[in-house]
Design an enzyme around this catalytic site. Structure first.
Site, PDB file in Angstrom:
ATOM      1  NE  ARG A 227      17.555  10.854   5.772  1.00 54.69           N
ATOM      2  CZ  ARG A 227      16.359  11.526   6.501  1.00 54.69           C
ATOM      3  NH1 ARG A 227      15.452  12.533   6.040  1.00 54.69           N
ATOM      4  NH2 ARG A 227      16.210  11.071   7.673  1.00 54.69           N
ATOM      5  CG  HIS A 275      15.428  17.925   5.667  1.00 56.40           C
ATOM      6  ND1 HIS A 275      16.418  16.890   5.749  1.00 56.40           N
ATOM      7  CD2 HIS A 275      14.354  16.837   6.176  1.00 56.40           C
ATOM      8  CE1 HIS A 275      16.227  15.758   6.200  1.00 56.40           C
ATOM      9  NE2 HIS A 275      14.869  15.809   6.387  1.00 56.40           N
TER      10      HIS A 275
HETATM   11  N1  NAD Z   1      11.774  14.753   4.152  1.00 56.75           N
HETATM   12  C1  NAD Z   1      11.423  14.890   5.225  1.00 56.75           C
HETATM   13  O1  NAD Z   1      11.254  15.571   5.987  1.00 56.75           O
HETATM   14  C2  NAD Z   1      11.502  13.371   5.669  1.00 56.75           C
HETATM   15  C3  NAD Z   1      10.604  13.041   6.903  1.00 56.75           C
HETATM   16  C4  NAD Z   1      10.338  11.709   7.414  1.00 56.75           C
HETATM   17  C5  NAD Z   1      11.032  10.780   6.747  1.00 56.75           C
HETATM   18  N2  NAD Z   1      11.896  11.039   5.514  1.00 56.75           N
HETATM   19  C6  NAD Z   1      12.313   9.783   4.823  1.00 56.75           C
HETATM   20  O2  NAD Z   1      11.347   9.049   4.435  1.00 56.75           O
HETATM   21  C7  NAD Z   1      12.028   7.581   4.392  1.00 56.75           C
HETATM   22  C8  NAD Z   1      10.828   6.488   4.513  1.00 56.75           C
HETATM   23  O3  NAD Z   1      10.193   6.661   5.515  1.00 56.75           O
HETATM   24  P1  NAD Z   1       9.090   5.566   6.213  1.00 56.75           P
HETATM   25  O4  NAD Z   1       8.622   5.745   7.462  1.00 56.75           O
HETATM   26  O5  NAD Z   1       8.228   5.248   4.935  1.00 56.75           O
HETATM   27  O6  NAD Z   1      10.186   4.245   5.964  1.00 56.75           O
HETATM   28  P2  NAD Z   1       9.689   2.723   5.927  1.00 56.75           P
HETATM   29  O7  NAD Z   1      10.887   2.018   6.484  1.00 56.75           O
HETATM   30  O8  NAD Z   1       8.507   2.539   6.452  1.00 56.75           O
HETATM   31  O9  NAD Z   1       9.497   2.469   4.393  1.00 56.75           O
HETATM   32  C9  NAD Z   1      10.611   2.307   3.244  1.00 56.75           C
HETATM   33  C10 NAD Z   1      10.225   1.577   2.083  1.00 56.75           C
HETATM   34  O10 NAD Z   1      11.207   1.498   1.255  1.00 56.75           O
HETATM   35  C11 NAD Z   1      11.426   0.067   0.914  1.00 56.75           C
HETATM   36  N3  NAD Z   1      12.709  -0.056   0.626  1.00 56.75           N
HETATM   37  C12 NAD Z   1      13.966  -0.030   1.243  1.00 56.75           C
HETATM   38  N4  NAD Z   1      14.806  -0.270   0.554  1.00 56.75           N
HETATM   39  C13 NAD Z   1      14.503  -0.657  -0.499  1.00 56.75           C
HETATM   40  C14 NAD Z   1      15.453  -0.940  -1.673  1.00 56.75           C
HETATM   41  N5  NAD Z   1      16.707  -1.047  -1.903  1.00 56.75           N
HETATM   42  N6  NAD Z   1      14.733  -1.038  -2.853  1.00 56.75           N
HETATM   43  C15 NAD Z   1      13.304  -1.101  -2.730  1.00 56.75           C
HETATM   44  N7  NAD Z   1      12.507  -0.689  -1.737  1.00 56.75           N
HETATM   45  C16 NAD Z   1      13.389  -0.516  -0.927  1.00 56.75           C
HETATM   46  C17 NAD Z   1      10.804  -0.597   1.873  1.00 56.75           C
HETATM   47  O11 NAD Z   1      10.379  -1.988   1.303  1.00 56.75           O
HETATM   48  C18 NAD Z   1       9.882   0.237   2.379  1.00 56.75           C
HETATM   49  O12 NAD Z   1       8.521  -0.139   1.636  1.00 56.75           O
HETATM   50  C19 NAD Z   1      12.766   7.773   5.946  1.00 56.75           C
HETATM   51  O13 NAD Z   1      13.759   6.795   5.773  1.00 56.75           O
HETATM   52  C20 NAD Z   1      13.359   8.900   5.961  1.00 56.75           C
HETATM   53  O14 NAD Z   1      14.921   9.076   5.138  1.00 56.75           O
HETATM   54  C21 NAD Z   1      11.983  12.330   5.423  1.00 56.75           C
HETATM   55  O1  DGY Z   2      13.752  11.327   8.856  1.00 56.83           O
HETATM   56  C1  DGY Z   2      12.985  12.360   9.578  1.00 56.83           C
HETATM   57  O2  DGY Z   2      12.372  11.918  10.497  1.00 56.83           O
HETATM   58  C2  DGY Z   2      13.256  13.840   8.821  1.00 56.83           C
HETATM   59  O3  DGY Z   2      13.670  13.560   7.781  1.00 56.83           O
HETATM   60  C3  DGY Z   2      13.960  14.721   9.744  1.00 56.83           C
HETATM   61  O4  DGY Z   2      15.394  14.274   9.422  1.00 56.83           O
END
Ligand code: NAD
Ligand code: DGY
Length: 312
Positions: A227, A275
């Protein structure tokens, strides 16, 4: 079973047809303003408050991985979704592979110095450069969850040293795991390529600031796939301009679309995408939601539930 669906941009008829096929007992409908009829499940992205408020739902599914937008709406309108109604999010559903493609291609781009060769080409300069070595190219992944874990796997396969940092310690084969704020400094010290895959929470906003970037190896790189609000953009520019950072690739920004006046557009060592690092893949997402609803109906334990207190 009644399911309501709302997404401002998705192909709604396709989603409804596929969900109906995979959940034969369900009646799936597009939610439209004024629809107060009963629903058991709601599938949403940026939902209007009135869609969810006052409903006796069994569960809500966010149609993406990050739930920051729905949680921030909930903060402003707590009555929109009582705590007793579970909120689920998409776990991987094809996003892991997209994140792997993105991360591997950019890490290899930097590792093979294609950024330097592109800069040389601008000056019509023919000059082979010294190779980089993998042992000086440690990849540090912040957020070792579903997507961070996948990215770690793919970079390990290319022979890079990989470490991760998360709230609690992880056991990912071949990956050195650091946990908690007390180990953040150690994690950063050896990191040459910092990849951000943290969720957006009160604890992680602004975490990638000058103080953090200064703890990386010299001539480091930043890949922000999570993000925009994680990065203090002016401080990222300072780190680039004082050459602490050699390059940054950004998929997400504190304001999207990135405003025209942002200096990030023109910076010679910043590359960006709008994004798209990992988008929701309808087929995989529909199969996952159908599987999860079937499990919930059977009373099984299913994964993907958001912990609203933690914020992810
Ligand atoms: N750019 C894009 O297109 C896109 C697409 C999908 C997801 N995302 C982003 O990716 C993020 C991660 O997705 P995910 O499915 O892997 O999530 P997830 O919940 O599986 O993983 C999150 C990780 O972050 C760690 N974490 C959370 N808070 C923390 C803190 N304060 N300190 C240290 N570690 C911390 C957790 O321990 C976990 O390992 C999503 O929340 C989303 O914002 C972006
Ligand atoms: O979190 C997600 O799935 C992507 O970033 C789309 O916002």
């Amino acid at each position: 079973m009644e399911i309501i669906f709302y997404h401002p941009t998705f192909d709604t008829p396709y989603w409804i047809a596929q969900l109906s096929k995979q959940l034969p007992g369900a009646n799936v409908r597009e939610w439209k303003k004024g629809d107060n009829q009963h629903a058991d499940y709601a599938l949403v992205w940026h939902p209007p408050v009135e869609m969810l408020q006052g409903r006796d739902l069994k569960a809500v599914f966010a149609l993406g991985a990050g739930v920051d937008s729905i949680l921030s709406k909930l903060k402003a309108n707590p009555e929109m979704l009582p705590e007793s109604i579970p909120l689920f999010r998409l776990e991987d559903t094809g996003m892991g592979l997209q994140m792997q493609e993105y991360a591997v291609s950019q890490v290899l781009h930097w590792f093979r110095r294609f950024d330097d060769y592109q800069a040389q080409q601008q000056k019509s300069e023919w000059q082979p450069l010294a190779d980089y070595h993998r042992e000086d190219f440690t990849i540090g992944i912040m957020g070792a969850g579903v997507l961070g874990g996948k990215v770690a796997e793919s970079l390990l396969a290319w022979g890079f040293p990989v470490r991760c940092w998360s709230r609690s310690r992880k056991t990912l084969p071949g990956v050195q795991s650091f946990a908690g704020t007390e180990e953040l400094g150690d994690f950063l010290r050896e990191t040459r390529v910092l990849i951000n895959l943290l969720p957006n929470t009160a604890e992680t906003v602004g975490i990638i600031n000058l103080n953090l970037l200064n703890q990386l190896q010299d001539n480091s790189y930043l890949l922000n796939l999570a993000r925009g609000v994680h990065v203090v953009e002016e401080e990222l520019l300072q780190a680039l301009n004082n050459n602490k950072l050699k390059g940054a690739m950004l998929d997400v920004f504190s304001r999207e679309p990135l405003p025209q006046e942002s200096p990030l557009w023109q910076h010679p060592r910043v590359v960006m995408t709008p994004h798209i690092a990992a988008v929701t893949r309808p087929q995989e997402a529909i199969a996952y939601i159908a599987r999860t609803i079937t499990g919930l109906e059977r009373g099984d334990h299913v994964s993907g539930q958001v912990d609203r207190q933690r914020g992810y």
